[in-house]
Scaffold this motif. Structure first.
Motif, short mmCIF file in Angstrom:
data_model
loop_
_atom_site.label_atom_id
_atom_site.label_comp_id
_atom_site.label_asym_id
_atom_site.label_seq_id
_atom_site.Cartn_x
_atom_site.Cartn_y
_atom_site.Cartn_z
N TRP A 1 1.68 10.71 36.66
CA TRP A 1 2.91 11.04 37.38
C TRP A 1 4.08 10.99 36.42
CZ3 TRP A 1 3.50 12.80 42.21
CH2 TRP A 1 2.42 12.68 43.09
N LYS A 2 4.97 11.94 36.58
CA LYS A 2 6.22 11.89 35.83
C LYS A 2 7.35 11.79 36.87
CE LYS A 2 8.55 13.61 31.87
NZ LYS A 2 8.48 14.34 30.64
N VAL A 3 8.17 10.75 36.72
CA VAL A 3 9.20 10.47 37.72
C VAL A 3 10.57 10.50 37.04
CG1 VAL A 3 10.11 8.66 39.22
CG2 VAL A 3 7.66 9.11 39.20
N GLU A 4 11.50 11.19 37.69
CA GLU A 4 12.86 11.28 37.13
C GLU A 4 13.83 10.47 38.00
OE1 GLU A 4 14.38 15.34 36.45
OE2 GLU A 4 16.32 14.55 37.09
N ALA A 5 14.58 9.60 37.34
CA ALA A 5 15.58 8.81 38.08
C ALA A 5 16.96 9.05 37.49
CB ALA A 5 15.23 7.33 38.01
N GLU A 6 17.92 9.21 38.40
CA GLU A 6 19.31 9.34 37.96
C GLU A 6 19.96 7.97 38.05
OE1 GLU A 6 23.25 11.32 39.73
OE2 GLU A 6 21.47 12.58 39.89
N ILE A 7 20.77 7.65 37.04
CA ILE A 7 21.44 6.34 37.06
C ILE A 7 22.69 6.45 37.92
CG2 ILE A 7 22.41 4.47 35.64
CD1 ILE A 7 19.36 5.15 35.24
N VAL A 8 22.72 5.66 38.99
CA VAL A 8 23.88 5.72 39.91
C VAL A 8 24.50 4.33 40.03
CG1 VAL A 8 23.05 7.66 41.29
CG2 VAL A 8 22.36 5.35 41.91
N GLY A 9 25.82 4.29 40.14
CA GLY A 9 26.50 3.01 40.33
C GLY A 9 26.25 2.03 39.19
N GLY A 10 25.92 2.53 38.01
CA GLY A 10 25.67 1.67 36.85
C GLY A 10 26.96 1.03 36.38
N ARG A 11 26.85 0.13 35.43
CA ARG A 11 28.05 -0.60 35.03
C ARG A 11 28.95 0.17 34.07
NH1 ARG A 11 24.38 -4.27 35.66
NH2 ARG A 11 24.69 -5.33 37.62
N SER A 12 28.38 1.07 33.28
CA SER A 12 29.22 1.78 32.32
C SER A 12 29.28 3.26 32.64
CB SER A 12 28.69 1.57 30.90
OG SER A 12 27.43 2.21 30.80
N ALA A 13 30.39 3.89 32.23
CA ALA A 13 30.59 5.30 32.49
C ALA A 13 29.55 6.15 31.74
CB ALA A 13 32.00 5.71 32.08
N GLU A 14 29.14 5.67 30.55
CA GLU A 14 28.14 6.46 29.80
C GLU A 14 26.83 6.54 30.56
OE1 GLU A 14 27.92 3.83 26.30
OE2 GLU A 14 29.87 3.46 27.23
N GLU A 15 26.49 5.39 31.18
CA GLU A 15 25.23 5.34 31.93
C GLU A 15 25.25 6.26 33.14
OE1 GLU A 15 24.59 1.28 33.10
OE2 GLU A 15 22.74 1.30 31.95
N GLU A 16 26.40 6.30 33.83
CA GLU A 16 26.52 7.01 35.10
C GLU A 16 26.04 8.45 34.99
OE1 GLU A 16 27.58 5.21 37.74
OE2 GLU A 16 27.20 6.89 39.08
N GLY A 17 25.18 8.85 35.91
CA GLY A 17 24.70 10.23 35.92
C GLY A 17 23.63 10.50 34.88
N GLY A 18 23.33 9.50 34.03
CA GLY A 18 22.27 9.65 33.04
C GLY A 18 20.91 9.76 33.73
N VAL A 19 19.93 10.21 32.98
CA VAL A 19 18.61 10.41 33.57
C VAL A 19 17.60 9.57 32.82
CG1 VAL A 19 16.76 12.11 33.86
CG2 VAL A 19 19.10 12.71 34.41
N ARG A 20 16.67 8.93 33.55
CA ARG A 20 15.58 8.22 32.89
C ARG A 20 14.25 8.75 33.41
NH1 ARG A 20 17.57 2.15 33.21
NH2 ARG A 20 19.45 2.48 31.97
N TRP A 21 13.30 8.76 32.52
CA TRP A 21 11.97 9.24 32.91
C TRP A 21 10.97 8.09 32.89
CZ3 TRP A 21 11.06 14.17 34.49
CH2 TRP A 21 12.05 15.10 34.23
#
Ligand SMILES: Cc1cc2nc3c(=O)[nH]c(=O)nc-3n(C[C@H](O)[C@H](O)[C@H](O)COP(=O)(O)OP(=O)(O)OC[C@H]3O[C@@H](n4cnc5c(N)ncnc54)[C@H](O)[C@@H]3O)c2cc1C
Ligand SMILES: *[C@@H]1O[C@H](CO)[C@@H](O)[C@H](O)[C@H]1NC(C)=O
Length: 301
Positions: A116-136
């Protein structure tokens, strides 16, 4: 922004009671997993979206998670505060550390690699750089434990946008205290709506409730007996028993605008996912006229 791929064996989505149970069971077998949660805490619907007077609606033996019983001194109907403490202890005991702020948007099974490959968007994270980032995340197995009721829904009701009063979703309701002497209409007569109507009424609000469809109202003790009987009796017999007992107990509620469906309560739960309402005292309020039932006449858009 792509911050790489995390490899594991089992990917669990959701850190509610189901996700936590899965994680604990895997931990005991030393099977590697990650648990992805979009919010910033475990059991977010209990932590952030429930009301103050909430006690679990079922007796404790039906609500404890696997491999760690409730403490013996818990009351039969566990108050939310105790339940949250238990869930925290459960997560620490089984060393469950969810990846918070990971909102899963996409999952795909790769036939060639059997993963399985799962994509998660970073929401409500602590830093602006993280926000909207994607992790697999990649794993051999995927467990979706995102719950039946974790997404808020407000129907488009005619005239709602022009309504001058306050409108809140039940997940924002905490207590009836600030509604004393106010007129409040509760839309929806499920377990949350019925209990919120009861709480409002206890705090002196002039409460009405809109009922759309026929529904089963069951007393706490008969629900409990019904659940226990399911172990040894076929479902349709348990349903017949429940309808019989509760019809005698509550009498004819059609004059208050409440109809009982033709199908039995547990059948409707199993087949349609529709829960019976477990009465915490609202029926008495309705019968005595303190809480008024408004039958639903217009259709939601
Ligand atoms: C008034 C009331 C009383 C209740 N009483 C009882 C009771 O007595 N006993 C009982 O067993 N149950 C009771 N329930 C039902 C209870 O809500 C569920 O049993 C329980 O929450 C189900 O747990 P779950 O883990 O399946 O789902 P949830 O608790 O809904 O957890 C799902 C989690 O997944 C997360 N999530 C969702 N989508 C994503 C995504 N795309 N990416 C990442 N994370 C995501 C959510 O943020 C949430 O934290 C009651 C409910 C209500 C409203
Ligand atoms: C939800 O509740 C938890 C526990 O009380 C808290 O840590 C968290 O910040 C809350 N989250 C939101 C979005 O309110």
């Amino acid at each position: 922004m792509n911050t790489g791929v995390t490899e594991t064996v089992v990917i669990i989505v959701g850190a509610g009671p189901s996700g936590l149970s899965t994680a604990a069971s895997l931990h005991r077998l030393s099977i590697p997993y990650v648990i992805l949660e979009r919010e910033d805490c475990i059991a977010s619907i209990f932590n952030n979206k429930s009301y103050d007077r909430l006690h679990l609606h079922l007796t404790k033996q039906f609500c404890q998670l696997p491999h760690m019983p409730f403490p013996a001194n818990f009351p039969s109907y566990v108050p939310i505060k105790d339940f949250l403490k238990y869930l925290d202890d459960y997560a620490s005991h089984f060393k469950i550390n969810p990846m918070f702020h990971n909102f899963v948007k996409f999952a795909k099974y790769d036939e060639d690699r059997k993963k399985w490959k799962v994509e998660a968007e970073i929401v409500g994270g602590r830093s602006a750089e993280e926000e909207g980032g994607v992790r697999w995340y990649e794993g051999k197995f995927l467990v979706v434990a995102t719950g039946e009721t974790s997404d808020v829904f407000i129907p488009a009701v005619d005239g709602l946008s022009e309504f001058k009063g306050e409108v809140i979703h039940s997940t924002e309701y905490k207590s009836g205290e600030r509604f004393e002497n106010k007129k409040v209409l509760v839309v929806g007569a499920g377990n949350s709506g019925m209990e919120i109507a009861f709480d409002l009424s206890n705090h002196g609000a002039k409460t009405s409730i809109v009922v759309r469809s026929p529904m089963h109202i069951l007393s706490r003790w008969s629900t409990n007996l019904g659940l226990m009987s399911l172990a040894s009796m076929p479902l349709h017999l348990v349903d017949s028993f429940l309808v019989f007992v509760n019809t005698i107990m509550y009498g004819d509620l059609t004059k208050y605008g409440i109809q009982r469906p033709k199908e039995g309560p547990f059948l409707m739960k199993v087949r349609d996912g529709k829960y019976p309402v477990i009465d915490v005292g609202t029926v008495k309020k309705i019968k005595s006229g303190v809480t008024e039932v408004k039958e639903h006449k217009r259709r939601w858009k």
